[in-house]
Scaffold this motif. Structure first.
Motif, PDB file in Angstrom:
ATOM      1  N   GLN A 264       0.821  -1.224   0.000  1.00 39.70           N
ATOM      2  CA  GLN A 264       0.000   0.000   0.000  1.00 39.70           C
ATOM      3  C   GLN A 264       0.855   1.276   0.000  1.00 39.70           C
ATOM      4  O   GLN A 264       0.315   2.383   0.022  1.00 39.70           O
ATOM      5  CB  GLN A 264      -0.919   0.028   1.230  1.00 39.70           C
ATOM      6  CG  GLN A 264      -1.949  -1.083   1.256  1.00 39.70           C
ATOM      7  CD  GLN A 264      -2.745  -1.121  -0.031  1.00 39.70           C
ATOM      8  OE1 GLN A 264      -3.196  -0.093  -0.523  1.00 39.70           O
ATOM      9  NE2 GLN A 264      -2.865  -2.308  -0.608  1.00 39.70           N
ATOM     10  N   ALA A 265       2.185   1.122  -0.017  1.00 36.15           N
ATOM     11  CA  ALA A 265       3.049   2.312   0.081  1.00 36.15           C
ATOM     12  C   ALA A 265       2.780   3.332  -1.038  1.00 36.15           C
ATOM     13  O   ALA A 265       2.701   4.537  -0.753  1.00 36.15           O
ATOM     14  CB  ALA A 265       4.520   1.901   0.125  1.00 36.15           C
ATOM     15  N   PRO A 266       2.609   2.911  -2.302  1.00 37.60           N
ATOM     16  CA  PRO A 266       2.329   3.938  -3.331  1.00 37.60           C
ATOM     17  C   PRO A 266       1.022   4.688  -3.057  1.00 37.60           C
ATOM     18  O   PRO A 266       0.961   5.912  -3.225  1.00 37.60           O
ATOM     19  CB  PRO A 266       2.227   3.123  -4.637  1.00 37.60           C
ATOM     20  CG  PRO A 266       2.970   1.850  -4.356  1.00 37.60           C
ATOM     21  CD  PRO A 266       2.789   1.562  -2.893  1.00 37.60           C
ATOM     22  N   ALA A 267      -0.005   3.962  -2.621  1.00 36.67           N
ATOM     23  CA  ALA A 267      -1.289   4.626  -2.322  1.00 36.67           C
ATOM     24  C   ALA A 267      -1.109   5.566  -1.126  1.00 36.67           C
ATOM     25  O   ALA A 267      -1.692   6.665  -1.090  1.00 36.67           O
ATOM     26  CB  ALA A 267      -2.359   3.585  -2.019  1.00 36.67           C
ATOM     27  N   ALA A 268      -0.287   5.148  -0.171  1.00 36.97           N
ATOM     28  CA  ALA A 268      -0.039   6.003   0.996  1.00 36.97           C
ATOM     29  C   ALA A 268       0.676   7.281   0.567  1.00 36.97           C
ATOM     30  O   ALA A 268       0.366   8.375   1.058  1.00 36.97           O
ATOM     31  CB  ALA A 268       0.793   5.233   2.032  1.00 36.97           C
ATOM     32  N   LEU A 269       1.607   7.162  -0.371  1.00 38.87           N
ATOM     33  CA  LEU A 269       2.309   8.357  -0.869  1.00 38.87           C
ATOM     34  C   LEU A 269       1.307   9.309  -1.526  1.00 38.87           C
ATOM     35  O   LEU A 269       1.352  10.525  -1.325  1.00 38.87           O
ATOM     36  CB  LEU A 269       3.407   7.942  -1.860  1.00 38.87           C
ATOM     37  CG  LEU A 269       4.229   9.087  -2.449  1.00 38.87           C
ATOM     38  CD1 LEU A 269       5.062   9.793  -1.379  1.00 38.87           C
ATOM     39  CD2 LEU A 269       5.163   8.579  -3.561  1.00 38.87           C
ATOM     40  N   ASN A 270       0.386   8.741  -2.298  1.00 39.15           N
ATOM     41  CA  ASN A 270      -0.590   9.591  -2.992  1.00 39.15           C
ATOM     42  C   ASN A 270      -1.507  10.346  -2.034  1.00 39.15           C
ATOM     43  O   ASN A 270      -2.016  11.419  -2.368  1.00 39.15           O
ATOM     44  CB  ASN A 270      -1.401   8.769  -3.993  1.00 39.15           C
ATOM     45  CG  ASN A 270      -0.613   8.532  -5.275  1.00 39.15           C
ATOM     46  OD1 ASN A 270       0.298   9.296  -5.597  1.00 39.15           O
ATOM     47  ND2 ASN A 270      -0.936   7.475  -5.996  1.00 39.15           N
ATOM     48  N   LEU A 271      -1.718   9.793  -0.829  1.00 38.93           N
ATOM     49  CA  LEU A 271      -2.553  10.494   0.163  1.00 38.93           C
ATOM     50  C   LEU A 271      -2.024  11.898   0.448  1.00 38.93           C
ATOM     51  O   LEU A 271      -2.779  12.833   0.712  1.00 38.93           O
ATOM     52  CB  LEU A 271      -2.543   9.739   1.508  1.00 38.93           C
ATOM     53  CG  LEU A 271      -3.333   8.450   1.627  1.00 38.93           C
ATOM     54  CD1 LEU A 271      -3.087   7.840   3.007  1.00 38.93           C
ATOM     55  CD2 LEU A 271      -4.820   8.736   1.427  1.00 38.93           C
ATOM     56  N   LEU A 272      -0.691  12.029   0.414  1.00 37.29           N
ATOM     57  CA  LEU A 272      -0.084  13.327   0.724  1.00 37.29           C
ATOM     58  C   LEU A 272      -0.486  14.371  -0.314  1.00 37.29           C
ATOM     59  O   LEU A 272      -0.531  15.562  -0.025  1.00 37.29           O
ATOM     60  CB  LEU A 272       1.444  13.213   0.739  1.00 37.29           C
ATOM     61  CG  LEU A 272       2.049  12.214   1.721  1.00 37.29           C
ATOM     62  CD1 LEU A 272       3.539  12.055   1.463  1.00 37.29           C
ATOM     63  CD2 LEU A 272       1.812  12.673   3.167  1.00 37.29           C
ATOM     64  N   PHE A 273      -0.765  13.904  -1.528  1.00 33.79           N
ATOM     65  CA  PHE A 273      -1.073  14.828  -2.624  1.00 33.79           C
ATOM     66  C   PHE A 273      -2.569  15.093  -2.763  1.00 33.79           C
ATOM     67  O   PHE A 273      -2.971  16.108  -3.319  1.00 33.79           O
ATOM     68  CB  PHE A 273      -0.472  14.291  -3.932  1.00 33.79           C
ATOM     69  CG  PHE A 273       1.033  14.289  -3.881  1.00 33.79           C
ATOM     70  CD1 PHE A 273       1.752  15.404  -4.261  1.00 33.79           C
ATOM     71  CD2 PHE A 273       1.724  13.198  -3.371  1.00 33.79           C
ATOM     72  CE1 PHE A 273       3.133  15.438  -4.164  1.00 33.79           C
ATOM     73  CE2 PHE A 273       3.110  13.217  -3.264  1.00 33.79           C
ATOM     74  CZ  PHE A 273       3.817  14.333  -3.663  1.00 33.79           C
ATOM     75  N   THR A 274      -3.372  14.171  -2.234  1.00 36.51           N
ATOM     76  CA  THR A 274      -4.816  14.405  -2.279  1.00 36.51           C
ATOM     77  C   THR A 274      -5.289  15.008  -0.956  1.00 36.51           C
ATOM     78  O   THR A 274      -6.451  15.353  -0.813  1.00 36.51           O
ATOM     79  CB  THR A 274      -5.577  13.079  -2.495  1.00 36.51           C
ATOM     80  OG1 THR A 274      -5.198  12.175  -1.447  1.00 36.51           O
ATOM     81  CG2 THR A 274      -5.247  12.459  -3.836  1.00 36.51           C
ATOM     82  N   GLY A 275      -4.376  15.103   0.016  1.00 35.71           N
ATOM     83  CA  GLY A 275      -4.780  15.622   1.327  1.00 35.71           C
ATOM     84  C   GLY A 275      -5.582  14.593   2.116  1.00 35.71           C
ATOM     85  O   GLY A 275      -6.297  14.950   3.050  1.00 35.71           O
ATOM     86  N   GLY A 276      -5.426  13.329   1.797  1.00 35.11           N
ATOM     87  CA  GLY A 276      -6.164  12.270   2.502  1.00 35.11           C
ATOM     88  C   GLY A 276      -5.620  11.979   3.890  1.00 35.11           C
ATOM     89  O   GLY A 276      -6.133  11.100   4.580  1.00 35.11           O
ATOM     90  N   ASN A 277      -4.588  12.676   4.285  1.00 35.16           N
ATOM     91  CA  ASN A 277      -3.977  12.414   5.605  1.00 35.16           C
ATOM     92  C   ASN A 277      -4.190  13.569   6.566  1.00 35.16           C
ATOM     93  O   ASN A 277      -4.344  14.722   6.179  1.00 35.16           O
ATOM     94  CB  ASN A 277      -2.465  12.215   5.450  1.00 35.16           C
ATOM     95  CG  ASN A 277      -1.757  13.485   4.981  1.00 35.16           C
ATOM     96  OD1 ASN A 277      -2.155  14.117   4.009  1.00 35.16           O
ATOM     97  ND2 ASN A 277      -0.726  13.871   5.689  1.00 35.16           N
ATOM     98  N   LYS A 278      -4.178  13.211   7.862  1.00 34.75           N
ATOM     99  CA  LYS A 278      -4.089  14.220   8.930  1.00 34.75           C
ATOM    100  C   LYS A 278      -2.896  13.758   9.752  1.00 34.75           C
ATOM    101  O   LYS A 278      -2.904  12.646  10.281  1.00 34.75           O
ATOM    102  CB  LYS A 278      -5.384  14.189   9.756  1.00 34.75           C
ATOM    103  CG  LYS A 278      -5.618  15.450  10.536  1.00 34.75           C
ATOM    104  CD  LYS A 278      -7.017  15.505  11.113  1.00 34.75           C
ATOM    105  CE  LYS A 278      -7.106  14.679  12.366  1.00 34.75           C
ATOM    106  NZ  LYS A 278      -8.430  14.651  12.969  1.00 34.75           N
ATOM    107  N   GLY A 279      -1.852  14.561   9.825  1.00 30.94           N
ATOM    108  CA  GLY A 279      -0.650  14.130  10.525  1.00 30.94           C
ATOM    109  C   GLY A 279       0.204  13.213   9.666  1.00 30.94           C
ATOM    110  O   GLY A 279       0.039  13.128   8.451  1.00 30.94           O
ATOM    111  N   LYS A 280       1.084  12.502  10.322  1.00 29.86           N
ATOM    112  CA  LYS A 280       2.166  11.766   9.660  1.00 29.86           C
ATOM    113  C   LYS A 280       1.692  10.457   9.027  1.00 29.86           C
ATOM    114  O   LYS A 280       1.101   9.615   9.703  1.00 29.86           O
ATOM    115  CB  LYS A 280       3.234  11.450  10.719  1.00 29.86           C
ATOM    116  CG  LYS A 280       4.389  10.622  10.232  1.00 29.86           C
ATOM    117  CD  LYS A 280       5.323  11.437   9.376  1.00 29.86           C
ATOM    118  CE  LYS A 280       6.323  10.541   8.669  1.00 29.86           C
ATOM    119  NZ  LYS A 280       7.163  11.307   7.762  1.00 29.86           N
TER     120      LYS A 280
END
Ligand SMILES: NC(=O)c1ccc[n+]([C@@H]2O[C@H](COP(=O)([O-])OP(=O)(O)OC[C@H]3O[C@@H](n4cnc5c(N)ncnc54)[C@H](OP(=O)(O)O)[C@@H]3O)[C@@H](O)[C@H]2O)c1
Length: 336
Positions: free
Chosen positions: A314-330
């Motif tokens: 899931q690492a590539p999808a996790a990286l993409n979260l940073l660009f879609t703003g799908g994350n809060k925090g680290k």
């Protein structure tokens, strides 16, 4: 029998977002540790926007990842075999394992840092790792924050930005304003992290909201994003205002030429300063930042959120979260 190693390699350079064809999963034998080396099993991967920049064929502060090479990434890993006096089986270490199950830890080249016993590995990758130290040294050393400053930070609900705002508060900023991509993130900043106000750059008129929130201008803009938000903040700089160029995530997936800031000329009448930095230059000073951060985390003045994603694949999808703003925090990937 050597362990089997899943590894994610760069199959194709992306021209925008990381897509399925960008990354290839391979199954190979794990490397054999030689004299003075240990075999480590990756447990937690730090997912950082800079990984996307390493996929481009551009010489940055580190060489680009080559085609067919494992995606470069820092991680917390566990020593599973050791031919080195430096590492014992069961030790947790921090270092560049890449997006794979197994890697080698050496004694000089490829050396990994031993984690102090009892430290939470996810905290070691966020507030106590390069993310937290980027916030700390970026704000204190590059931004030279002073009591009474009006501080604005973009990417404010992300790993670095959320820490920047809280440190600014501790260091006596008069106002701390965050820019983030949703109302829920903005509410988190003001209700839980002590920001004075927050602007949703996707729905608000950012220029107008910043003029209201910072009536005397911006003394310190901590820029995680670049692009349009950098321009808006440059236009509202106070006298002797400082712009810390930490990152430019709005441009990392850009195709073609990247536009420069249109409002840079305002630095002249404002006698302003705009400065970039790379946190690797501060490695020798991490203990100083980590000690102060530990006291703030212990007394609850710095809070941090972890966005955990399960599974190496899931690492590539996790990286993409940073660009879609799908994350809060680290964003951290827990490798099974
Ligand atoms: N100079 C250094 O040594 C150094 C070290 C570490 C990190 N950095 C930089 O610091 C920045 C933050 O890194 P991080 O690891 O803490 O990631 P992060 O902030 O946790 O995640 C990135 C955030 O950026 C926001 N974002 C994405 N695209 C955007 C856009 N077009 N416009 C505005 N906001 C956007 C997203 O939130 P929204 O929902 O708000 O859009 C996302 O959550 C990055 O630019 C990174 O490259 C620099």
């Amino acid at each position: 029998m050597p362990e089997r190693n899943r590894r994610l390699v760069l199959a194709q350079r992306p021209t925008g977002n990381v897509e399925e064809e960008t990354i290839r999963l391979e199954h190979v034998d794990a490397p054999e540790p030689g004299a003075g080396e240990a075999l480590v099993h990756t447990r937690y991967l730090s997912i950082d926007p800079t990984i996307r920049t390493w996929m481009d064929d551009v010489q940055g502060y580190l060489p680009p990842i080559g085609l067919g090479e494992v995606i470069r990434s820092t991680a917390v890993a566990e020593v599973v075999r050791s031919n080195s006096e430096r590492y014992s089986v069961g030790d947790l270490v921090f270092g560049l394992t890449g997006w794979q199950d197994y890697a080698l830890a050496g004694e000089r080249e490829g050396a990994m840092q031993l984690l102090p016993p009892g430290i939470d590995p996810t905290a070691a990758l966020s507030v106590f790792g390069t993310t937290g130290m980027t916030a700390y040294f970026g704000l204190l050393d590059v931004g030279r924050i002073k009591e009474g400053d009006t501080v604005v930070v973009s990417g404010a609900a992300g790993a670095t930005g959320s820490t920047v705002g809280q440190i600014a508060r501790i260091k006596g900023a008069a106002r701390v304003v965050g820019i983030a991509g949703s109302d829920e993130k903005c509410a988190w900043l003001t209700d839980e992290l002590g920001f004075d106000s927050a602007v949703n750059y996707k729905t608000d008129d950012v220029g107008a909201r910043l003029r209201e929130a910072c009536p005397e201008g911006i003394d310190l803009y901590f820029d995680n994003v670049g692009g349009e938000l950098l321009d808006i903040c440059l236009a509202q700089l106070a006298l002797r205002g400082r712009v810390v160029l930490c990152g430019a995530i709005a441009t990392y997936n850009a195709r073609g030429k990247i536009e420069g800031p249109r409002n840079y000329r305002n630095l002249i009448p404002r006698r302003g300063r705009m400065e970039g930095f790379i946190i690797l230059d501060y490695l020798g000073r991490f203990p100083e930042g980590q000690a102060e951060m530990a006291s703030w985390v212990a007394d609850g003045r710095v809070k941090f959120a972890t966005h955990l994603v399960d599974g190496l694949e899931q690492a590539p999808a996790a990286l993409n979260l940073l660009f879609t703003g799908g994350n809060k925090g680290k964003v951290i990937v827990r490798v099974e």
